[in-house]
Scaffold this motif. Structure first.
Motif, mmCIF file in Angstrom:
data_model
loop_
_atom_site.group_PDB
_atom_site.id
_atom_site.type_symbol
_atom_site.label_atom_id
_atom_site.label_comp_id
_atom_site.label_asym_id
_atom_site.label_seq_id
_atom_site.Cartn_x
_atom_site.Cartn_y
_atom_site.Cartn_z
ATOM 1 N N TYR A 49 0.883 -1.134 -0.048
ATOM 2 C CA TYR A 49 0.340 0.166 -0.327
ATOM 3 C C TYR A 49 0.819 0.935 0.371
ATOM 4 C CZ TYR A 49 -3.582 -3.555 1.254
ATOM 5 O OH TYR A 49 -4.369 -4.782 0.936
ATOM 6 N N GLN A 50 0.151 2.608 -0.386
ATOM 7 C CA GLN A 50 0.739 3.923 -0.589
ATOM 8 C C GLN A 50 1.358 4.105 0.762
ATOM 9 O OE1 GLN A 50 -0.553 6.161 -3.802
ATOM 10 N NE2 GLN A 50 1.616 6.969 -4.150
ATOM 11 N N HIS A 51 2.215 4.366 0.663
ATOM 12 C CA HIS A 51 2.293 5.338 2.061
ATOM 13 C C HIS A 51 2.889 7.139 1.985
ATOM 14 C CE1 HIS A 51 4.572 5.615 6.395
ATOM 15 N NE2 HIS A 51 5.796 5.918 5.984
ATOM 16 N N ASN A 52 1.452 7.583 2.501
ATOM 17 C CA ASN A 52 1.172 8.489 2.528
ATOM 18 C C ASN A 52 1.640 9.556 3.675
ATOM 19 O OD1 ASN A 52 1.422 8.942 -0.018
ATOM 20 N ND2 ASN A 52 -1.087 8.140 0.322
ATOM 21 N N GLN A 53 2.439 9.357 4.455
ATOM 22 C CA GLN A 53 2.613 10.034 5.624
ATOM 23 C C GLN A 53 4.185 10.102 5.641
ATOM 24 O OE1 GLN A 53 0.408 11.596 7.792
ATOM 25 N NE2 GLN A 53 -1.388 10.560 6.431
ATOM 26 N N ALA A 56 8.372 8.107 9.721
ATOM 27 C CA ALA A 56 9.515 6.743 8.407
ATOM 28 C C ALA A 56 9.017 5.394 9.336
ATOM 29 C CB ALA A 56 11.301 7.024 8.975
ATOM 30 N N ALA A 57 7.917 5.009 9.088
ATOM 31 C CA ALA A 57 7.606 4.309 10.176
ATOM 32 C C ALA A 57 6.255 3.234 9.688
ATOM 33 C CB ALA A 57 7.914 4.023 11.784
ATOM 34 N N ILE A 58 5.701 2.664 9.730
ATOM 35 C CA ILE A 58 4.083 1.172 9.633
ATOM 36 C C ILE A 58 4.426 0.895 11.248
ATOM 37 C CG2 ILE A 58 4.456 1.426 7.581
ATOM 38 C CD1 ILE A 58 4.820 -1.549 7.665
ATOM 39 N N TYR A 59 2.765 0.878 11.882
ATOM 40 C CA TYR A 59 2.746 0.088 12.921
ATOM 41 C C TYR A 59 2.163 -1.153 12.727
ATOM 42 C CZ TYR A 59 -1.261 3.232 14.306
ATOM 43 O OH TYR A 59 -2.573 3.468 13.614
ATOM 44 N N SER A 106 11.231 9.008 4.585
ATOM 45 C CA SER A 106 9.684 8.497 4.712
ATOM 46 C C SER A 106 9.456 8.403 3.563
ATOM 47 C CB SER A 106 9.032 10.599 4.451
ATOM 48 O OG SER A 106 9.111 10.317 4.044
ATOM 49 N N HIS A 107 9.642 8.065 2.602
ATOM 50 C CA HIS A 107 9.220 6.695 1.906
ATOM 51 C C HIS A 107 8.229 7.191 1.425
ATOM 52 C CE1 HIS A 107 12.775 4.507 1.463
ATOM 53 N NE2 HIS A 107 13.116 4.746 2.684
ATOM 54 N N VAL A 108 7.940 8.687 1.569
ATOM 55 C CA VAL A 108 5.820 9.121 0.839
ATOM 56 C C VAL A 108 6.310 8.995 -0.268
ATOM 57 C CG1 VAL A 108 4.670 11.153 0.720
ATOM 58 C CG2 VAL A 108 5.952 10.813 2.707
#
Length: 136
Positions: A49-53, A56-59, A106-108
Motif C-alpha cells: 500500500y502507498q505510504h503517504n505520511q 518514517a515507519a508503519i505500525y 519517510s518513503h512518501v
C-alpha cells in the motif's frame, strides 16, 4: 413532542454519519489473516500500500499465532527489500509496535508491505493474524 422529534432526528443523523467518519479514520489500518509463516523461517509479505505520511515507519500487531508463539514483523518495500530490521518480535495479542524505517527516510508515495517470519526454525509452517497501519 417537538423536542423528542428533534432529538430523534439528531441521533439519526449522527448514527448515519458515524460510519463515514470511522471508516475514514481507520482506512489505512488493515487486518491480515491466515498469513503463512513458512517452514525454516521462510518469508511472507502482505499486499503493498502507498505510504503517504511523513512518519518514517508503519505500525503493526499480531493478534493470533498458530503453530508458534512468536513471529517477526518488519516493513518492506514493494520488491520485498527490508525497510526495517527483523529484530522486532511479536507474540499473540500484542500491542501495536512501530516498525521504523532503518534509513530514517519517510518513503512518501512509495508502496510498502509488511514482511513476516516465524521466530523459530521449524519444519512446519505457522500462521499469523493481525493488523498493520501503512499510514496511507
Amino acid at each position: 413532542m417537538k423536542k423528542s422529534t428533534k432529538l430523534l432526528t439528531a441521533l439519526l443523523a449522527v448514527s448515519l454519519l458515524l460510519p463515514v467518519f470511522s471508516s475514514t479514520a481507520l482506512a489505512s489500518s488493515r487486518a491480515f489473516s491466515g498469513y503463512l509463516l513458512p517452514k525454516y523461517q521462510g518469508f511472507n509479505y502482505t499486499s503493498c500500500y502507498q505510504h503517504n505520511q511523513s512518519t518514517a515507519a508503519i505500525y503493526a500487531r499480531a493478534d493470533k499465532l498458530t503453530n508458534t508463539d512468536k513471529c517477526y514483523l518488519w516493513a518492506a518495500k514493494s520488491d520485498h527489500t527490508a525497510l526495517s530490521t527483523t529484530t522486532i518480535s511479536f507474540v499473540a495479542n500484542s500491542t501495536n509496535k512501530w516498525l521504523y524505517f532503518s534509513d530514517n527516510q519517510s518513503h512518501v508515495g512509495e508502496y510498502v508491505c509488511l514482511g513476516m517470519m516465524n521466530y523459530y526454525s521449524s519444519s512446519s509452517g505457522a500462521y499469523v493474524d493481525g493488523y498493520v497501519d501503512f499510514l496511507e
